[in-house]
Design a protein around this motif. Structure first.
Motif, PDB file in Angstrom:
ATOM      1  N   PHE A   1       6.654  -1.766   0.508  1.00 24.91           N
ATOM      2  CA  PHE A   1       5.914  -0.397   1.102  1.00 24.91           C
ATOM      3  C   PHE A   1       5.884   0.376  -0.890  1.00 24.91           C
ATOM      4  CE2 PHE A   1       8.939  -2.947   3.367  1.00 24.91           C
ATOM      5  CZ  PHE A   1       8.279  -3.070   4.359  1.00 24.91           C
ATOM      6  N   LEU A   2       4.703   1.635   0.414  1.00 29.28           N
ATOM      7  CA  LEU A   2       4.457   2.266  -0.904  1.00 29.28           C
ATOM      8  C   LEU A   2       4.621   3.530  -0.274  1.00 29.28           C
ATOM      9  CD1 LEU A   2       0.688   1.349  -0.545  1.00 29.28           C
ATOM     10  CD2 LEU A   2       2.076   0.605  -2.632  1.00 29.28           C
ATOM     11  N   TRP A   3       5.141   4.533  -0.631  1.00 27.93           N
ATOM     12  CA  TRP A   3       4.996   6.108  -0.648  1.00 27.93           C
ATOM     13  C   TRP A   3       3.307   6.269  -0.772  1.00 27.93           C
ATOM     14  CZ3 TRP A   3       9.479   8.433  -4.203  1.00 27.93           C
ATOM     15  CH2 TRP A   3      10.450   7.831  -3.914  1.00 27.93           C
ATOM     16  N   PRO A   4       3.867   7.737   0.351  1.00 24.53           N
ATOM     17  CA  PRO A   4       2.259   8.593   0.505  1.00 24.53           C
ATOM     18  C   PRO A   4       1.400   8.906  -1.022  1.00 24.53           C
ATOM     19  CG  PRO A   4       3.610   9.675   2.446  1.00 24.53           C
ATOM     20  CD  PRO A   4       5.401   8.074   1.123  1.00 24.53           C
TER      21      PRO A   4
ATOM     22  N   ALA B   1      -3.667   1.124  -8.707  1.00 26.98           N
ATOM     23  CA  ALA B   1      -5.800   0.677  -9.439  1.00 26.98           C
ATOM     24  C   ALA B   1      -5.172  -0.366 -10.459  1.00 26.98           C
ATOM     25  CB  ALA B   1      -5.778   1.589  -9.403  1.00 26.98           C
ATOM     26  N   LEU B   2      -6.486  -0.919 -10.918  1.00 30.62           N
ATOM     27  CA  LEU B   2      -6.763  -1.449 -11.628  1.00 30.62           C
ATOM     28  C   LEU B   2      -6.239  -0.365 -13.577  1.00 30.62           C
ATOM     29  CD1 LEU B   2      -6.639  -3.842 -13.449  1.00 30.62           C
ATOM     30  CD2 LEU B   2      -8.972  -3.646 -13.382  1.00 30.62           C
ATOM     31  N   VAL B   3      -6.851   0.827 -12.919  1.00 28.86           N
ATOM     32  CA  VAL B   3      -6.475   1.698 -14.712  1.00 28.86           C
ATOM     33  C   VAL B   3      -6.420   3.588 -13.697  1.00 28.86           C
ATOM     34  CG1 VAL B   3      -7.683   0.667 -16.029  1.00 28.86           C
ATOM     35  CG2 VAL B   3      -9.253   1.454 -14.483  1.00 28.86           C
ATOM     36  N   ASP B   4      -5.998   3.837 -14.147  1.00 26.11           N
ATOM     37  CA  ASP B   4      -5.586   5.372 -13.895  1.00 26.11           C
ATOM     38  C   ASP B   4      -6.911   5.993 -14.276  1.00 26.11           C
ATOM     39  OD1 ASP B   4      -5.204   7.812 -13.546  1.00 26.11           O
ATOM     40  OD2 ASP B   4      -3.644   7.806 -14.855  1.00 26.11           O
ATOM     41  N   PRO B   5      -7.651   6.384 -13.587  1.00 26.18           N
ATOM     42  CA  PRO B   5      -9.273   7.290 -13.437  1.00 26.18           C
ATOM     43  C   PRO B   5      -9.362   7.908 -14.202  1.00 26.18           C
ATOM     44  CG  PRO B   5      -8.604   7.435 -11.387  1.00 26.18           C
ATOM     45  CD  PRO B   5      -7.332   6.233 -11.997  1.00 26.18           C
ATOM     46  N   ARG B   6      -7.872   8.946 -14.780  1.00 25.05           N
ATOM     47  CA  ARG B   6      -7.703   9.792 -15.161  1.00 25.05           C
ATOM     48  C   ARG B   6      -8.102  10.100 -16.934  1.00 25.05           C
ATOM     49  NH1 ARG B   6      -2.304  12.600 -13.746  1.00 25.05           N
ATOM     50  NH2 ARG B   6      -2.264  10.020 -13.959  1.00 25.05           N
ATOM     51  N   HIS B   7      -7.319   9.057 -17.297  1.00 20.46           N
ATOM     52  CA  HIS B   7      -7.231   8.588 -18.250  1.00 20.46           C
ATOM     53  C   HIS B   7      -9.128   7.473 -18.909  1.00 20.46           C
ATOM     54  CE1 HIS B   7      -3.028   8.121 -18.011  1.00 20.46           C
ATOM     55  NE2 HIS B   7      -3.352   8.889 -18.363  1.00 20.46           N
TER      56      HIS B   7
ATOM     57  N   LYS C   1     -14.867   7.347  -6.943  1.00 14.25           N
ATOM     58  CA  LYS C   1     -14.343   5.754  -6.602  1.00 14.25           C
ATOM     59  C   LYS C   1     -13.384   5.334  -6.666  1.00 14.25           C
ATOM     60  CE  LYS C   1     -16.222   1.386  -6.060  1.00 14.25           C
ATOM     61  NZ  LYS C   1     -16.320   0.843  -4.961  1.00 14.25           N
ATOM     62  N   LEU C   2     -12.425   5.568  -8.156  1.00 13.57           N
ATOM     63  CA  LEU C   2     -11.080   5.112  -8.399  1.00 13.57           C
ATOM     64  C   LEU C   2     -10.203   5.852  -7.711  1.00 13.57           C
ATOM     65  CD1 LEU C   2     -11.764   3.803 -12.289  1.00 13.57           C
ATOM     66  CD2 LEU C   2     -10.652   2.042 -10.649  1.00 13.57           C
ATOM     67  N   GLU C   3     -10.625   7.039  -7.334  1.00 13.42           N
ATOM     68  CA  GLU C   3      -9.549   8.142  -7.011  1.00 13.42           C
ATOM     69  C   GLU C   3      -9.166   8.100  -5.569  1.00 13.42           C
ATOM     70  OE1 GLU C   3      -6.974  11.439  -6.928  1.00 13.42           O
ATOM     71  OE2 GLU C   3      -7.985  10.509  -9.821  1.00 13.42           O
ATOM     72  N   GLU C   4     -10.666   6.932  -4.930  1.00 13.96           N
ATOM     73  CA  GLU C   4     -10.258   7.100  -3.471  1.00 13.96           C
ATOM     74  C   GLU C   4      -9.928   5.876  -2.992  1.00 13.96           C
ATOM     75  OE1 GLU C   4     -13.713   6.280   0.482  1.00 13.96           O
ATOM     76  OE2 GLU C   4     -14.583   6.898  -1.868  1.00 13.96           O
ATOM     77  N   GLU C   5      -9.951   4.752  -4.275  1.00 14.97           N
ATOM     78  CA  GLU C   5      -9.712   3.941  -3.883  1.00 14.97           C
ATOM     79  C   GLU C   5      -7.929   3.526  -4.036  1.00 14.97           C
ATOM     80  OE1 GLU C   5     -12.254   0.556  -5.546  1.00 14.97           O
ATOM     81  OE2 GLU C   5     -13.983   0.980  -3.666  1.00 14.97           O
ATOM     82  N   SER C   6      -7.566   3.798  -4.812  1.00 14.48           N
ATOM     83  CA  SER C   6      -6.799   4.234  -5.243  1.00 14.48           C
ATOM     84  C   SER C   6      -5.338   4.578  -4.533  1.00 14.48           C
ATOM     85  CB  SER C   6      -6.135   4.769  -6.673  1.00 14.48           C
ATOM     86  OG  SER C   6      -6.383   6.532  -6.820  1.00 14.48           O
ATOM     87  N   SER C   7      -5.567   5.144  -3.303  1.00 13.49           N
ATOM     88  CA  SER C   7      -4.382   5.553  -2.534  1.00 13.49           C
ATOM     89  C   SER C   7      -4.108   5.087  -1.674  1.00 13.49           C
ATOM     90  CB  SER C   7      -5.258   7.223  -1.162  1.00 13.49           C
ATOM     91  OG  SER C   7      -5.889   6.339  -0.443  1.00 13.49           O
ATOM     92  N   ALA C   8      -2.936   4.970  -1.374  1.00 15.93           N
ATOM     93  CA  ALA C   8      -1.654   4.968  -0.616  1.00 15.93           C
ATOM     94  C   ALA C   8      -2.632   4.169   0.725  1.00 15.93           C
ATOM     95  CB  ALA C   8      -0.683   4.906  -0.214  1.00 15.93           C
ATOM     96  N   PHE C   9      -3.175   5.407   1.121  1.00 20.41           N
ATOM     97  CA  PHE C   9      -4.068   5.049   2.483  1.00 20.41           C
ATOM     98  C   PHE C   9      -5.067   3.965   2.364  1.00 20.41           C
ATOM     99  CE2 PHE C   9      -1.736   9.199   2.524  1.00 20.41           C
ATOM    100  CZ  PHE C   9      -0.701   9.314   4.083  1.00 20.41           C
TER     101      PHE C   9
END
Length: 476
Positions: A409-412, A417-423, A448-456
């Protein structure tokens, strides 16, 4: 808001057409009649919500877990307000996940079938492969052979491949006037032979109860059908688990405070014991190796009376923390104690600049590999909750989806993701390019990574078993 959208199925007009014109109960009303109470755990309710199959959720079915006559069951219920119950790839994936849970936990399965069959334009994503639609019928056969019973209700259309769901079940109920069961419906009969035939004559409840024998029970109404299923469950010889009157304490700190503890900023690590003190009975936690490998918290506690081993991120997964995690997971395996993993990857530190730092990284990698093996081989139930970020190796070491936890389960606020896009700015050479095009490509990849890493995004694709509110974590 997203859950409320999902609960509306195909929308208000589709629900009216389903309930008023077709005189059928809405799928959630069906479950209320079938289940012992309304506290069922719905699995992956957001599956398909953002996938490109139109402007409504495309899963077209509800899956979940609850009791029927005191017996724990997995249920799969088609929602015919979504594209007429037509099966899309995400719907197949959702049903297969429900069957996986039934197999893993040896739970009776109940199918409420109201489906127009496979969506033919996407047949290449539904039919040919190992984990496509046919696997549903394979799983039914395997579960029957294992002594895991299945019961089905035909409470609407049951067409094409979907017709095998009730016919392969151990017992099937069909509802008069609204339940129909055939490989090809009246329009295809007309196209093939020129003959006009009604759905009732071709595959209605009376025909299948008196002529074909495809149905075992005839029900004159939906209400009668669900009462019949409840009676069938009581004769399966699946004894309800004894309800032990285990007294358990509430946490000393309110679980509602978890909503305020869910990290929105991943630039620092939240002390995970703040979370544990709002999850464990009486806020009691028997920590294991408290002073060693302190960036991973391990120990024992109870959740609503159930003993669990806890493996919780509390910083970078270091060499010592990984060795400690391996030891503790093996301990839980030997004691047959279920494990609760709380994932929250620490912010990425600087890349190694010296040989000794590189060697330390190599040693950490080896220790993490040992913990991966321990987690993969632990013969106990595992439940994983992503309470913050979940990046790269941490997903594997902390029992992410690829390591087959019983539930995930995920919190909202979770990010996966494979990597943290901020880094990306820390990648050598990333900021040295003279090319505006390279910078633009990097920016596009980050977005793209930011969008694809979201819980939703994750939950819509069934990479987990649902997004849950932090304050509901104990209950779930």
């Amino acid at each position: 808001e997203l859950l409320e959208t999902a609960r509306k199925g195909g929308g208000e007009s589709a629900i009216l057409r389903h309930t008023q014109r077709n005189k059928k109960l809405f799928v959630r009303e069906r479950l209320r009649l079938l289940l012992d109470d309304e506290s069922f755990l719905e699995l992956s309710p957001l599956a398909g919500l953002s996938l490109p199959y139109g402007d409504v959720p495309a899963a077209g079915c509800l899956t979940g877990i609850d009791k029927i006559r005191g017996v724990w069951c997995v249920f799969v219920a088609n929602d015919a307000t979504v594209k007429g119950g037509t099966i899309y790839p995400i719907g197949v994936k959702k049903q297969l996940r429900a069957q996986e849970i039934a197999l893993q936990n040896r739970l009776c399965s109940v199918y409420l079938v109201d489906s127009g069959g496979a969506f033919l334009p996407l047949q290449s994503e539904l039919f040919p492969d190992k984990l496509h639609g046919g696997r549903i019928f394979y799983n039914e056969a395997i579960m029957s052979a294992m002594g895991i019973p299945q019961v089905a209700v035909v409470c609407g259309s049951c067409v094409a491949g979907g017709a095998y769901v009730p016919t392969m079940a151990e017992e099937a109920v069909i509802v008069d006037k609204i339940g129909t069961l055939f490989l090809a419906g009246p329009p295809l009969v007309k196209a093939a032979t020129g003959e006009d035939v009604s759905p009732e004559d071709l595959g209605g409840a009376k025909l299948h109860s008196t002529v074909s024998g495809c149905s075992d029970h005839f029900a004159s109404s939906e209400e009668e059908a669900y009462e019949c299923v409840r009676n069938v469950i009581s004769t399966l010889n699946c004894h309800p688990l004894p309800e032990e009157a285990v007294e358990h304490d509430s946490p000393l700190y309110s679980p509602d405070e978890l909503l305020g503890l869910a990290p929105r900023d991943y630039s620092c690590t939240l002390p995970v014991k703040l979370v544990l003190s709002r999850l464990m009975d009486g806020s009691r936690f028997q920590e294991f190796k408290a002073n060693y490998g302190t960036t991973l918290v391990t120990g024992f506690g109870h959740v609503e009376g159930q003993l669990v081993g806890v493996v919780a991120s509390d910083g970078e997964l270091s060499h010592d923390a990984s060795l400690k995690g391996s030891h503790f997971v093996q301990l839980c395996g030997r004691r047959a104690v279920p494990i609760l993993f709380l994932q929250n990857t620490a912010p990425q530190g600087p890349l190694p600049a010296t040989t000794s730092q590189a060697e330390a990284d190599s040693n950490r990698l080896k220790a993490q590999a040992c913990m991966m093996a321990a987690v993969a081989c632990a013969p106990v139930p595992k439940i994983t909750v992503v309470i913050g970020g979940c990046y790269g190796t941490d997903s594997y070491v902390m029992c992410g989806r690829s390591f087959s936890p019983n539930f995930l389960f995920l919190w909202p606020n979770a990010r996966v993701a494979l990597v943290d896009p901020r880094h990306f700015s820390t990648i050598p050479g990333a900021g040295d390019s003279d090319s505006a095009g390279d910078e633009w490509e990097l920016k596009q990849l980050q977005e793209k990574l930011e969008e694809e890493s979201s819980a939703f995004y994750s939950s819509a694709r069934l990479w987990d078993d649902g997004v849950i509110l932090p304050q509901n974590t104990r209950k779930v």
